[in-house]
Scaffold this motif. Structure first.
Motif, PDB file in Angstrom:
ATOM      1  N   SER A 185       1.158  -1.109  -0.145  1.00  0.00           N
ATOM      2  CA  SER A 185      -0.277   0.095  -0.511  1.00  0.00           C
ATOM      3  C   SER A 185       1.449   1.350  -0.415  1.00  0.00           C
ATOM      4  O   SER A 185       1.009   2.417  -1.135  1.00  0.00           O
ATOM      5  CB  SER A 185      -1.009  -0.200   1.258  1.00  0.00           C
ATOM      6  N   ASN A 186       1.813   1.144   0.896  1.00  0.00           N
ATOM      7  CA  ASN A 186       2.723   1.944   0.430  1.00  0.00           C
ATOM      8  C   ASN A 186       4.007   2.288  -0.578  1.00  0.00           C
ATOM      9  O   ASN A 186       3.858   3.508  -1.044  1.00  0.00           O
ATOM     10  CB  ASN A 186       3.883   2.267   2.138  1.00  0.00           C
ATOM     11  N   SER A 187       3.909   1.459  -1.021  1.00  0.00           N
ATOM     12  CA  SER A 187       4.517   1.265  -2.273  1.00  0.00           C
ATOM     13  C   SER A 187       3.886   1.794  -4.047  1.00  0.00           C
ATOM     14  O   SER A 187       4.564   2.805  -4.618  1.00  0.00           O
ATOM     15  CB  SER A 187       5.222  -0.182  -2.924  1.00  0.00           C
ATOM     16  N   ARG A 188       2.392   1.835  -3.446  1.00  0.00           N
ATOM     17  CA  ARG A 188       1.447   2.276  -4.440  1.00  0.00           C
ATOM     18  C   ARG A 188       1.702   3.474  -4.293  1.00  0.00           C
ATOM     19  O   ARG A 188       1.807   4.353  -5.415  1.00  0.00           O
ATOM     20  CB  ARG A 188       0.314   1.259  -4.199  1.00  0.00           C
ATOM     21  N   VAL A 189       1.844   4.177  -3.069  1.00  0.00           N
ATOM     22  CA  VAL A 189       1.464   5.634  -3.264  1.00  0.00           C
ATOM     23  C   VAL A 189       2.279   6.594  -3.215  1.00  0.00           C
ATOM     24  O   VAL A 189       2.550   7.090  -4.375  1.00  0.00           O
ATOM     25  CB  VAL A 189       1.058   6.321  -1.767  1.00  0.00           C
ATOM     26  N   VAL A 190       3.940   5.674  -3.384  1.00  0.00           N
ATOM     27  CA  VAL A 190       5.042   6.405  -3.708  1.00  0.00           C
ATOM     28  C   VAL A 190       5.177   6.008  -4.903  1.00  0.00           C
ATOM     29  O   VAL A 190       5.791   6.975  -5.714  1.00  0.00           O
ATOM     30  CB  VAL A 190       6.642   6.247  -3.271  1.00  0.00           C
ATOM     31  N   THR A 191       4.734   5.255  -6.338  1.00  0.00           N
ATOM     32  CA  THR A 191       4.955   4.974  -7.579  1.00  0.00           C
ATOM     33  C   THR A 191       3.890   5.759  -7.878  1.00  0.00           C
ATOM     34  O   THR A 191       4.319   6.547  -9.271  1.00  0.00           O
ATOM     35  CB  THR A 191       4.967   3.584  -7.645  1.00  0.00           C
ATOM     36  N   VAL A 192       2.945   6.305  -7.274  1.00  0.00           N
ATOM     37  CA  VAL A 192       2.352   7.407  -8.473  1.00  0.00           C
ATOM     38  C   VAL A 192       2.517   9.091  -8.033  1.00  0.00           C
ATOM     39  O   VAL A 192       2.790   8.698  -9.000  1.00  0.00           O
ATOM     40  CB  VAL A 192       0.940   6.866  -7.591  1.00  0.00           C
ATOM     41  N   ARG A 224      -6.883  13.476 -11.680  1.00  0.00           N
ATOM     42  CA  ARG A 224      -7.666  12.900 -13.225  1.00  0.00           C
ATOM     43  C   ARG A 224      -6.360  12.114 -13.034  1.00  0.00           C
ATOM     44  O   ARG A 224      -6.267  10.635 -13.740  1.00  0.00           O
ATOM     45  CB  ARG A 224      -8.143  13.613 -14.161  1.00  0.00           C
ATOM     46  N   ARG A 225      -5.352  12.548 -13.897  1.00  0.00           N
ATOM     47  CA  ARG A 225      -4.448  11.825 -13.850  1.00  0.00           C
ATOM     48  C   ARG A 225      -3.831  10.805 -12.159  1.00  0.00           C
ATOM     49  O   ARG A 225      -3.020   9.470 -12.246  1.00  0.00           O
ATOM     50  CB  ARG A 225      -2.810  12.411 -13.851  1.00  0.00           C
ATOM     51  N   VAL A 226      -3.989  11.465 -11.176  1.00  0.00           N
ATOM     52  CA  VAL A 226      -3.711  10.500 -10.201  1.00  0.00           C
ATOM     53  C   VAL A 226      -4.517   9.124  -9.974  1.00  0.00           C
ATOM     54  O   VAL A 226      -3.992   8.146 -10.129  1.00  0.00           O
ATOM     55  CB  VAL A 226      -3.633  11.862  -8.845  1.00  0.00           C
ATOM     56  N   GLN A 227      -5.788   9.672 -10.893  1.00  0.00           N
ATOM     57  CA  GLN A 227      -6.716   8.618 -10.494  1.00  0.00           C
ATOM     58  C   GLN A 227      -7.050   7.596 -11.439  1.00  0.00           C
ATOM     59  O   GLN A 227      -6.905   6.300 -11.153  1.00  0.00           O
ATOM     60  CB  GLN A 227      -7.693   9.274 -10.650  1.00  0.00           C
TER      61      GLN A 227
END
Length: 232
Positions: free
Chosen positions: A44-51, A85-88
């Motif tokens: 979950s943390n890795s996903r946030v950092v990647t985005v 929108r790009r984030v989503q």
């Protein structure tokens, strides 16, 4: 010297000579369960950092002299919505949960992508353009790595793929717990011993001398002993 990639590990990988050899080796190299569990736990943390690493931090645009306040506010609103929108869109590309059946190959693909620099330039290009399937996703190694949030994990745990797991960590933790328990028992025993000496009429100085291994002498009696503690 191994020439066919039969040696090596994710921590000390083989240096191969072609994209085909490179991708084939990385597609089968063993990945320790400790590494896979770390990836799963931190996903979950890795996903946030990647985005965040892809879209960057939102920065409010500067107002231009020719814009009215109303026009500037409208532009800021549109720009903010476009950023959202790009984030989503990225969040939709990167699953909320990591498929445990895909995590092993996700790690392998990410490392194959990361170590492509060991190949000649023309072979690096072949790795970059290759199409691989991991889980239910197909794309280039870079796209696969991003899809499974591997860049975020690598950023948060830079030594996870380069340093061998510390097999003695659990032993050291157990030793620390044992030392704490021994210290606790020692403290309790010492308190009981001191209490017994107080009852026998030893002063505070005599007790300290006894604990240092010196001869404390004969007890001086209850009142004198109690008086010495009050002074201390």
């Amino acid at each position: 010297m191994s020439e066919n990639g039969t040696n090596g590990s994710i921590y000390f990988p083989e240096r191969l000579h072609s994209a085909d050899e490179h991708l084939a080796w990385w597609s089968t190299v063993p990945v320790p369960d400790e590494v896979l569990q770390s990836v799963m736990d931190d996903y979950s943390n890795s996903r946030v950092v990647t985005v965040n690493s892809i879209v960057g931090k939102y920065q409010r645009m500067q107002k231009q002299p020719e814009w009215s306040d109303a026009e500037y506010a409208a532009r800021v609103k549109d720009d903010s919505l476009d950023f959202d929108r790009r984030v989503q869109q990225l969040k939709e590309r990167i699953p909320e949960k990591l498929d445990r059946f895909a995590v092993r190959d996700a790690v392998r693909t990410h490392l194959a992508w990361s170590y492509r620099y060991t190949l000649p330039a023309d072979e690096q290009a072949k790795v970059e353009q290759a199409q691989v399937t991991v889980g239910d996703f197909r794309g280039t190694p870079a796209e696969v790595s991003t899809h499974y949030a591997m860049p975020g994990f690598a950023a948060r745990h830079p030594e996870a793929f380069t340093r061998l797991p510390d097999d003695n960590a659990a032993v050291r933790q157990q030793l620390a717990q044992l030392r704490a328990q021994i210290d606790a028992v020692d403290t309790t025993t010492k308190k009981m011993y001191v209490s017994d000496m107080v009852e026998q009429g030893y002063t505070a100085d005599q007790i300290e001398a006894d604990l240092r291994g010196e001869r404390p002498g004969a007890p001086v009696g209850g009142r004198k002993a109690l008086k010495s503690f009050k002074k201390g």
